[in-house]
Design a protein around this motif. Sequence first.
Motif, mmCIF file in Angstrom:
data_model
loop_
_atom_site.group_PDB
_atom_site.id
_atom_site.type_symbol
_atom_site.label_atom_id
_atom_site.label_comp_id
_atom_site.label_asym_id
_atom_site.label_seq_id
_atom_site.Cartn_x
_atom_site.Cartn_y
_atom_site.Cartn_z
ATOM 1 N N THR A 1 0.771 -1.212 -0.126
ATOM 2 C CA THR A 1 -0.137 0.023 0.124
ATOM 3 C C THR A 1 0.938 1.226 -0.008
ATOM 4 O O THR A 1 1.927 1.314 0.910
ATOM 5 N N ARG A 2 0.564 2.149 -0.957
ATOM 6 C CA ARG A 2 1.477 3.212 -1.005
ATOM 7 C C ARG A 2 0.904 4.245 0.097
ATOM 8 O O ARG A 2 -0.113 4.736 0.094
ATOM 9 N N LEU A 3 1.969 5.025 0.563
ATOM 10 C CA LEU A 3 1.781 5.993 1.553
ATOM 11 C C LEU A 3 2.206 7.651 1.249
ATOM 12 O O LEU A 3 1.517 8.229 1.847
ATOM 13 N N SER A 4 2.836 7.440 0.121
ATOM 14 C CA SER A 4 3.347 8.785 -0.244
ATOM 15 C C SER A 4 3.705 8.626 -1.699
ATOM 16 O O SER A 4 4.055 7.634 -2.104
ATOM 17 N N GLU A 5 3.719 10.115 -2.457
ATOM 18 C CA GLU A 5 4.092 9.869 -3.798
ATOM 19 C C GLU A 5 5.627 9.803 -3.799
ATOM 20 O O GLU A 5 6.251 10.322 -2.911
ATOM 21 N N ASP A 6 5.995 9.642 -4.769
ATOM 22 C CA ASP A 6 7.610 9.797 -5.402
ATOM 23 C C ASP A 6 7.886 11.253 -5.020
ATOM 24 O O ASP A 6 7.126 11.979 -5.524
ATOM 25 N N ARG A 7 9.090 11.375 -4.455
ATOM 26 C CA ARG A 7 9.577 12.802 -4.347
ATOM 27 C C ARG A 7 11.082 12.897 -4.172
ATOM 28 O O ARG A 7 11.734 11.788 -3.602
ATOM 29 N N PRO A 8 11.810 14.009 -4.369
ATOM 30 C CA PRO A 8 13.061 14.147 -3.984
ATOM 31 C C PRO A 8 13.164 14.690 -2.513
ATOM 32 O O PRO A 8 12.365 15.428 -2.353
ATOM 33 N N VAL A 9 14.239 14.218 -1.882
ATOM 34 C CA VAL A 9 14.389 14.688 -0.341
ATOM 35 C C VAL A 9 15.820 14.670 -0.186
ATOM 36 O O VAL A 9 16.505 13.851 -0.538
ATOM 37 N N VAL A 10 16.067 15.818 0.377
ATOM 38 C CA VAL A 10 17.661 16.098 0.874
ATOM 39 C C VAL A 10 17.611 15.483 2.262
ATOM 40 O O VAL A 10 16.877 15.927 3.250
ATOM 41 N N LEU A 11 18.401 14.318 2.457
ATOM 42 C CA LEU A 11 18.600 13.850 3.960
ATOM 43 C C LEU A 11 19.559 14.515 4.855
ATOM 44 O O LEU A 11 20.453 14.937 4.656
ATOM 45 N N SER A 12 18.989 14.700 5.970
ATOM 46 C CA SER A 12 19.755 15.345 6.985
ATOM 47 C C SER A 12 19.533 15.035 8.679
ATOM 48 O O SER A 12 18.331 14.282 8.594
ATOM 49 N N ALA A 13 20.385 15.100 9.458
ATOM 50 C CA ALA A 13 20.236 14.562 10.775
ATOM 51 C C ALA A 13 19.110 15.343 11.474
ATOM 52 O O ALA A 13 18.369 15.110 12.242
ATOM 53 N N ALA B 1 19.905 4.295 0.151
ATOM 54 C CA ALA B 1 19.680 4.398 1.655
ATOM 55 C C ALA B 1 20.896 4.372 2.457
ATOM 56 O O ALA B 1 20.859 4.625 3.719
ATOM 57 N N THR B 2 22.250 4.113 1.890
ATOM 58 C CA THR B 2 23.270 4.078 2.646
ATOM 59 C C THR B 2 23.512 5.639 3.390
ATOM 60 O O THR B 2 23.998 5.826 4.441
ATOM 61 N N LYS B 3 23.158 6.293 2.612
ATOM 62 C CA LYS B 3 23.158 7.823 3.017
ATOM 63 C C LYS B 3 22.696 8.204 4.331
ATOM 64 O O LYS B 3 22.812 8.946 5.244
ATOM 65 N N ALA B 4 21.626 7.286 4.681
ATOM 66 C CA ALA B 4 20.951 7.782 6.120
ATOM 67 C C ALA B 4 21.116 6.445 7.169
ATOM 68 O O ALA B 4 20.626 6.427 8.352
ATOM 69 N N SER B 5 22.393 5.750 6.975
ATOM 70 C CA SER B 5 22.807 4.723 7.782
ATOM 71 C C SER B 5 22.993 5.099 9.305
ATOM 72 O O SER B 5 22.340 4.359 10.097
ATOM 73 N N ASP B 6 23.432 6.529 9.485
ATOM 74 C CA ASP B 6 23.998 6.832 10.564
ATOM 75 C C ASP B 6 23.112 8.106 11.273
ATOM 76 O O ASP B 6 23.433 8.704 12.095
ATOM 77 N N LEU B 7 22.201 8.471 10.272
ATOM 78 C CA LEU B 7 21.630 10.029 10.564
ATOM 79 C C LEU B 7 20.848 9.737 11.834
ATOM 80 O O LEU B 7 20.871 10.939 12.574
ATOM 81 N N TRP B 8 19.932 8.871 12.016
ATOM 82 C CA TRP B 8 18.950 9.053 12.887
ATOM 83 C C TRP B 8 18.996 7.958 14.107
ATOM 84 O O TRP B 8 18.308 6.828 14.158
ATOM 85 N N PRO B 9 20.049 7.861 14.961
ATOM 86 C CA PRO B 9 20.441 6.853 15.784
ATOM 87 C C PRO B 9 19.293 6.249 16.798
ATOM 88 O O PRO B 9 19.221 5.274 17.425
ATOM 89 N N GLU B 10 18.513 7.419 17.017
ATOM 90 C CA GLU B 10 17.585 7.353 18.028
ATOM 91 C C GLU B 10 16.192 6.429 17.632
ATOM 92 O O GLU B 10 15.254 6.398 18.222
ATOM 93 N N LEU B 11 16.167 6.383 16.045
ATOM 94 C CA LEU B 11 15.057 5.838 15.659
ATOM 95 C C LEU B 11 15.150 4.318 15.183
ATOM 96 O O LEU B 11 16.132 3.843 14.987
ATOM 97 N N ASN B 12 13.986 3.781 15.115
ATOM 98 C CA ASN B 12 13.935 2.381 14.822
ATOM 99 C C ASN B 12 13.783 1.714 13.280
ATOM 100 O O ASN B 12 12.855 1.835 12.681
ATOM 101 N N TYR B 13 14.963 1.836 12.827
ATOM 102 C CA TYR B 13 15.100 1.559 11.093
ATOM 103 C C TYR B 13 16.228 0.609 10.976
ATOM 104 O O TYR B 13 17.207 0.510 11.535
ATOM 105 N N GLU B 14 15.981 -0.003 9.657
ATOM 106 C CA GLU B 14 17.288 -0.944 9.130
ATOM 107 C C GLU B 14 17.636 -0.521 7.865
ATOM 108 O O GLU B 14 16.642 -0.015 6.977
ATOM 109 N N VAL B 15 18.886 -0.695 7.552
ATOM 110 C CA VAL B 15 18.897 -0.050 6.088
ATOM 111 C C VAL B 15 19.497 -1.374 5.160
ATOM 112 O O VAL B 15 20.444 -2.130 5.569
#
Length: 229
Positions: free
Chosen positions: A135-147, A164-178
């Motif tokens: 199920t799609r939750l959002s449309e395709d979009r460009p995003v600049v990743l930041s901490a 996805a590599t770019k977000a590997s260590d950006l948000w250590p407090e959140l529950n996500y896998e890369v």
Amino acid sequence: MILCLETSTTRCSAAIGWGQQVLASRALDAPEGGHAAALAPLTDELLKELHASGQELRAIAVSAGPGSYTGLRISTSLAKGLCLGLQLPLIAIDTLELIAAGAIAHLHEGGITIHPMLDARRMEVYTASFLSDRTRLSEDRPVVLSAEAPLFSEGKHLLVGDGATKASDLWPELNYEVWDEGFAPDAKQMVSLATEAFEAGSFVDTAYWTPNYLKEYVAVVAKNKVLGR
């Protein structure tokens, strides 16, 4: 059978199949701009195998983007030419949904939000969000990743794709896998999605449809310096 073409990244791939069956496929890594030389021969090989099998080509599917402007343009041109010449319908498969579907096939639990990510240079990615049932939750979009600006907060999340590599260590407090390796979009993965689209009658206008580039293409012309003048 459906012929599927995928050139949204530096990987160039083509496949022929129906449903969960892949009759034949080809793939290679093409340098930037190398899809023009690689895709047509791969496609020709597959069409010969299809002819030898005695089965019928019913449609052509192409990766709809986002992704490489040059790559998407080349596969779209080839797909349209074949559709017009063979009088077949054209199917467009969203590249980010294709990546998400590949990841979902490897999940062993539900309740996970999937964020496919394609590298768009520097810290920018092309992304979207899907539930584990596609199920799609959002449309395709460009995003600049930041901490300072996480893409999500609560819940369990999966980031997948070469961006996805770019977000590997950006948000250590959140529950996500890369998952950043082994999930490049591939034509073999398109077959089942293209079959679903065919059975639903979900075709695009062969003459007027264009890929979803997300950003306007800007051509950069280098200034050559001529020595001795």
